[in-house]
Scaffold this motif. Structure first.
Motif, short mmCIF file in Angstrom:
data_model
loop_
_atom_site.label_atom_id
_atom_site.label_comp_id
_atom_site.label_asym_id
_atom_site.label_seq_id
_atom_site.Cartn_x
_atom_site.Cartn_y
_atom_site.Cartn_z
N ILE A 4 0.86 -1.18 0.00
CA ILE A 4 0.00 0.00 0.00
C ILE A 4 0.90 1.23 0.00
O ILE A 4 1.65 1.45 0.95
N PRO A 5 0.86 2.01 -1.07
CA PRO A 5 1.70 3.22 -1.08
C PRO A 5 1.22 4.25 -0.06
O PRO A 5 0.02 4.39 0.16
N ILE A 6 2.16 4.94 0.54
CA ILE A 6 1.84 5.98 1.51
C ILE A 6 2.44 7.29 1.03
O ILE A 6 3.61 7.35 0.64
N ALA A 7 1.60 8.34 1.07
CA ALA A 7 2.03 9.67 0.65
C ALA A 7 2.04 10.59 1.87
O ALA A 7 1.23 10.46 2.77
N LEU A 8 2.97 11.52 1.87
CA LEU A 8 3.07 12.54 2.91
C LEU A 8 2.99 13.89 2.23
O LEU A 8 3.69 14.14 1.24
N THR A 9 2.14 14.76 2.73
CA THR A 9 2.07 16.13 2.22
C THR A 9 2.77 17.03 3.20
O THR A 9 2.40 17.09 4.37
N GLU A 10 3.80 17.72 2.74
CA GLU A 10 4.55 18.67 3.55
C GLU A 10 4.03 20.07 3.23
O GLU A 10 4.54 20.74 2.33
N HIS A 11 3.00 20.49 3.96
CA HIS A 11 2.46 21.84 3.76
C HIS A 11 3.54 22.88 4.08
O HIS A 11 3.63 23.91 3.44
N ASN A 12 4.33 22.58 5.06
CA ASN A 12 5.51 23.37 5.42
C ASN A 12 6.63 22.37 5.71
O ASN A 12 6.36 21.25 6.10
N ILE A 13 7.85 22.82 5.56
CA ILE A 13 8.96 22.05 6.11
C ILE A 13 9.10 22.60 7.53
O ILE A 13 9.65 23.67 7.75
N GLU A 14 8.52 21.87 8.47
CA GLU A 14 8.35 22.41 9.83
C GLU A 14 9.67 22.77 10.50
O GLU A 14 9.76 23.75 11.22
#
Length: 178
Positions: free
Chosen positions: A13-23
């Protein structure tokens, strides 16, 4: 994060991460302690997913220094311009329809937006009121600050953000980080 990654264990199952900011870059710019630990955590997570979406090429380049096992893709923010049209929200907020209305919206309690609101309310808006004495500022979003200043209103969360933005003459975004 561990809970989010758990369903994919042992499965394709592929997993995606959305980086709205590079915290970790945000904490560094705001001089908040823990930047190094946050960078380690953030890049470790980014290396454990299949694909990471960033909102800018700059953020992608920043992550590429520490992320090698995940695909990095730029997916810029966008707006459905067909949803935004003139609004009658002036009356709900008791705004003078003949006066200039400025809006700022976002999650008002987070560090970047809190800083922007402080700059807007304490520096920018008073200067605008000197030039336009009837100017009005509407702060839209959760965790609004307690502002007791002539011409400034807060809404908290709203059901129809496009309608509130459409009532404005100008949307202001005095972000210095994020």
């Amino acid at each position: 994060v561990p809970v989010a990654l758990m369903p994919s264990r042992g499965k394709d199952i592929p997993i995606a991460l959305t980086e709205h900011n590079i915290e970790y870059k945000v904490t560094h710019r705001l001089d908040i302690r823990g930047t190094g630990a946050l960078r380690t955590f953030e890049t470790r997570v980014a290396n454990r997913v299949d694909i990471v979406f960033t909102v800018s090429e700059t953020d992608k380049q920043t992550l590429s220094e520490h992320v090698s096992s995940s695909e990095l893709v730029v997916a810029p923010n966008g707006v459905d311009v067909d949803r935004f049209h003139p609004s009658q929200k002036h009356s709900e907020l008791q705004l003078d329809p003949g006066s200039p209305v400025f809006v700022y919206h976002g999650s008002l309690g987070n560090a970047q937006n809190s800083e922007a609101v402080e700059i807007l309310v304490n520096h920018i808006f008073p200067s605008l009121r000197e030039e336009f004495p009837m100017a009005q500022l509407v702060l839209i979003g959760n965790n609004p600050p307690d502002v007791n200043q002539k011409g400034v209103q807060t809404t908290g969360l709203v059901d129809d953000l496009p309608a509130y933005i459409a009532m404005a003459d100008i949307a202001v975004i005095p972000l210095t980080s994020g």
